[in-house]
Design a protein around this motif. Sequence first.
Motif, PDB file in Angstrom:
ATOM      1  N   GLN A 163      66.173  31.434 -15.684  1.00 21.42           N
ATOM      2  CA  GLN A 163      66.827  32.287 -16.661  1.00 21.42           C
ATOM      3  C   GLN A 163      67.687  31.484 -17.632  1.00 21.42           C
ATOM      4  O   GLN A 163      68.269  30.463 -17.264  1.00 21.42           O
ATOM      5  CB  GLN A 163      67.706  33.323 -15.955  1.00 21.42           C
ATOM      6  N   ALA A 164      67.734  31.964 -18.858  1.00 15.45           N
ATOM      7  CA  ALA A 164      68.588  31.395 -19.904  1.00 15.45           C
ATOM      8  C   ALA A 164      69.451  32.522 -20.487  1.00 15.45           C
ATOM      9  O   ALA A 164      69.277  33.699 -20.145  1.00 15.45           O
ATOM     10  CB  ALA A 164      67.743  30.745 -20.994  1.00 15.45           C
ATOM     11  N   ARG A 165      70.373  32.135 -21.357  1.00 12.63           N
ATOM     12  CA  ARG A 165      71.256  33.131 -21.972  1.00 12.63           C
ATOM     13  C   ARG A 165      70.461  34.062 -22.872  1.00 12.63           C
ATOM     14  O   ARG A 165      69.711  33.614 -23.737  1.00 12.63           O
ATOM     15  CB  ARG A 165      72.359  32.436 -22.778  1.00 12.63           C
ATOM     16  N   ARG A 166      70.639  35.345 -22.668  1.00 12.51           N
ATOM     17  CA  ARG A 166      69.856  36.334 -23.413  1.00 12.51           C
ATOM     18  C   ARG A 166      70.387  36.488 -24.837  1.00 12.51           C
ATOM     19  O   ARG A 166      71.569  36.772 -25.027  1.00 12.51           O
ATOM     20  CB  ARG A 166      69.911  37.687 -22.707  1.00 12.51           C
ATOM     21  N   PRO A 167      69.533  36.347 -25.835  1.00 13.61           N
ATOM     22  CA  PRO A 167      69.983  36.580 -27.216  1.00 13.61           C
ATOM     23  C   PRO A 167      70.018  38.076 -27.518  1.00 13.61           C
ATOM     24  O   PRO A 167      69.211  38.848 -27.001  1.00 13.61           O
ATOM     25  CB  PRO A 167      68.917  35.878 -28.054  1.00 13.61           C
ATOM     26  N   ARG A 168      70.957  38.467 -28.339  1.00  8.42           N
ATOM     27  CA  ARG A 168      71.055  39.867 -28.762  1.00  8.42           C
ATOM     28  C   ARG A 168      70.528  39.962 -30.189  1.00  8.42           C
ATOM     29  O   ARG A 168      71.198  39.555 -31.141  1.00  8.42           O
ATOM     30  CB  ARG A 168      72.503  40.344 -28.670  1.00  8.42           C
ATOM     31  N   LEU A 169      69.317  40.502 -30.321  1.00  6.21           N
ATOM     32  CA  LEU A 169      68.627  40.539 -31.601  1.00  6.21           C
ATOM     33  C   LEU A 169      68.263  41.972 -31.968  1.00  6.21           C
ATOM     34  O   LEU A 169      68.044  42.821 -31.090  1.00  6.21           O
ATOM     35  CB  LEU A 169      67.346  39.693 -31.555  1.00  6.21           C
ATOM     36  N   SER A 170      68.177  42.203 -33.261  1.00  5.01           N
ATOM     37  CA  SER A 170      67.689  43.490 -33.744  1.00  5.01           C
ATOM     38  C   SER A 170      66.166  43.525 -33.642  1.00  5.01           C
ATOM     39  O   SER A 170      65.513  42.511 -33.354  1.00  5.01           O
ATOM     40  CB  SER A 170      68.128  43.711 -35.186  1.00  5.01           C
ATOM     41  N   GLY A 171      65.588  44.681 -33.920  1.00  5.77           N
ATOM     42  CA  GLY A 171      64.140  44.797 -33.840  1.00  5.77           C
ATOM     43  C   GLY A 171      63.419  43.890 -34.806  1.00  5.77           C
ATOM     44  O   GLY A 171      62.432  43.228 -34.449  1.00  5.77           O
ATOM     45  N   ASP A 172      63.898  43.827 -36.043  1.00  2.61           N
ATOM     46  CA  ASP A 172      63.259  42.960 -37.033  1.00  2.61           C
ATOM     47  C   ASP A 172      63.414  41.484 -36.670  1.00  2.61           C
ATOM     48  O   ASP A 172      62.488  40.680 -36.873  1.00  2.61           O
ATOM     49  CB  ASP A 172      63.853  43.219 -38.416  1.00  2.61           C
ATOM     50  N   GLU A 173      64.579  41.129 -36.130  1.00  2.12           N
ATOM     51  CA  GLU A 173      64.795  39.736 -35.731  1.00  2.12           C
ATOM     52  C   GLU A 173      63.865  39.346 -34.582  1.00  2.12           C
ATOM     53  O   GLU A 173      63.348  38.227 -34.545  1.00  2.12           O
ATOM     54  CB  GLU A 173      66.255  39.538 -35.326  1.00  2.12           C
ATOM     55  N   LYS A 174      63.633  40.261 -33.654  1.00  2.00           N
ATOM     56  CA  LYS A 174      62.734  39.973 -32.543  1.00  2.00           C
ATOM     57  C   LYS A 174      61.319  39.701 -33.036  1.00  2.00           C
ATOM     58  O   LYS A 174      60.646  38.777 -32.561  1.00  2.00           O
ATOM     59  CB  LYS A 174      62.727  41.140 -31.563  1.00  2.00           C
ATOM     60  N   VAL A 175      60.879  40.489 -33.992  1.00  2.00           N
ATOM     61  CA  VAL A 175      59.533  40.300 -34.538  1.00  2.00           C
ATOM     62  C   VAL A 175      59.416  38.938 -35.220  1.00  2.00           C
ATOM     63  O   VAL A 175      58.442  38.201 -35.027  1.00  2.00           O
ATOM     64  CB  VAL A 175      59.187  41.434 -35.521  1.00  2.00           C
ATOM     65  N   THR A 176      60.422  38.572 -35.997  1.00  3.54           N
ATOM     66  CA  THR A 176      60.401  37.291 -36.708  1.00  3.54           C
ATOM     67  C   THR A 176      60.399  36.124 -35.735  1.00  3.54           C
ATOM     68  O   THR A 176      59.628  35.160 -35.891  1.00  3.54           O
ATOM     69  CB  THR A 176      61.621  37.182 -37.641  1.00  3.54           C
ATOM     70  N   VAL A 177      61.240  36.193 -34.718  1.00  2.00           N
ATOM     71  CA  VAL A 177      61.325  35.108 -33.734  1.00  2.00           C
ATOM     72  C   VAL A 177      60.035  35.019 -32.929  1.00  2.00           C
ATOM     73  O   VAL A 177      59.536  33.927 -32.632  1.00  2.00           O
ATOM     74  CB  VAL A 177      62.536  35.326 -32.806  1.00  2.00           C
ATOM     75  N   ARG A 178      59.463  36.166 -32.566  1.00  2.00           N
ATOM     76  CA  ARG A 178      58.232  36.174 -31.791  1.00  2.00           C
ATOM     77  C   ARG A 178      57.087  35.534 -32.567  1.00  2.00           C
ATOM     78  O   ARG A 178      56.181  34.931 -31.982  1.00  2.00           O
ATOM     79  CB  ARG A 178      57.873  37.599 -31.398  1.00  2.00           C
ATOM     80  N   GLU A 179      57.119  35.648 -33.878  1.00  2.94           N
ATOM     81  CA  GLU A 179      56.073  35.043 -34.713  1.00  2.94           C
ATOM     82  C   GLU A 179      56.346  33.578 -35.019  1.00  2.94           C
ATOM     83  O   GLU A 179      55.598  32.939 -35.765  1.00  2.94           O
ATOM     84  CB  GLU A 179      55.946  35.833 -36.018  1.00  2.94           C
TER      85      GLU A 179
END
Length: 358
Positions: free
Chosen positions: A150-166
């Motif tokens: 486990q690592a520290r969980r980032p707190r991201l918005s929905g749009d940020e999650k999509v950008t990071v996932r890509e």
Amino acid sequence: MVRQPGLFDLDERYAALSAAGDPLERLAAVVDFELFRGELAAALARSDRAKGGRSPYDAVLMFKILVVQTLYTLSDDQTEYQIRDRLSFMRFCGLALADRVPDAKTIWLFREQLTQAGAIERLFARFDAVLRDAGYLAMGGQIVDATIIQARRPRLSGDEKVTVREGGVPAHWSKARRAQMDTDGRWTLKRGRKRPGREHHDRAHSELVIPVFGYKNHLGIDRRHGFIRSFAVTDAAAHDGRQLGRLLDLGNTASPVWADTAYRSAANVSLLARHGLAPQFQQPKPRGKPMPPHMVRGNASRARVRVVIEHVFAAQKCRLGLVIRSIGLARATTRLGLANLVTNMRRLVWLEARTALA
């Protein structure tokens, strides 16, 4: 009444620590840390100090500090404090009471230099070569598996999650936010079963699905000695079976390769066949049908061999308290690589002690 300090007080205290069984003293007696000096010097690439200035700390000293930090799951600040506070740490690092102790920033910088140089794989390979030269050859086949760290969980918005996932970085992030957000780690689902209580012993185990953020530590160990022979670090969402090629130890003297059902695929079976290795993969349960008795017996037989690697994971997570506090895949690789290296050192100490008793 406070007595006057004597000339041999420190020696007597060290003798008392040795009599109590100082584990760091045993580690220093078994592992010659000077063998890492060449790889450390190549990774650091320090200048010749022709322009003068204060000399840097010894590379082997700093590497010992990282070993202590990994063994006791310490932050950089706590590592500095504990070395100042504990005589056993000082003795292991080769420091006297009057010597300067590297501060937290120096410890961070040394680890960061190793990370940028990609040195942890070479340090791991150097120690593995020492094990083989000492007679601990990879024997009996190999066992591969992976565990989520486990690592520290980032707190991201929905749009940020999509950008990071890509694979991108949100444009509105500041430089400070970019440095503090882990965009390499990934979410995955960790599945398990909850054991029923005593009053519900007749009920089936209920399945648990827990979301986890972090990385995966993929390991390959030899069956005979239990040393980690290969490792790979990926994000937590990476499929276990795709890492098999990175984990195979072609120097193992036996052909069997034990793994769970995640590694069973035509590509992996073909990969093992090309290298003359024999797959010992767990069989999946047929969909909609009960598990045939012969498959149950085969899985149980293979599970008795595979359980050894679970002991390695348990030692890392319970005794070393392994977690990822850093940001990014490169730093996570250094953290987990150090943990794998230290695990092999502890294993060597245990095997040498058992041999001595025999």
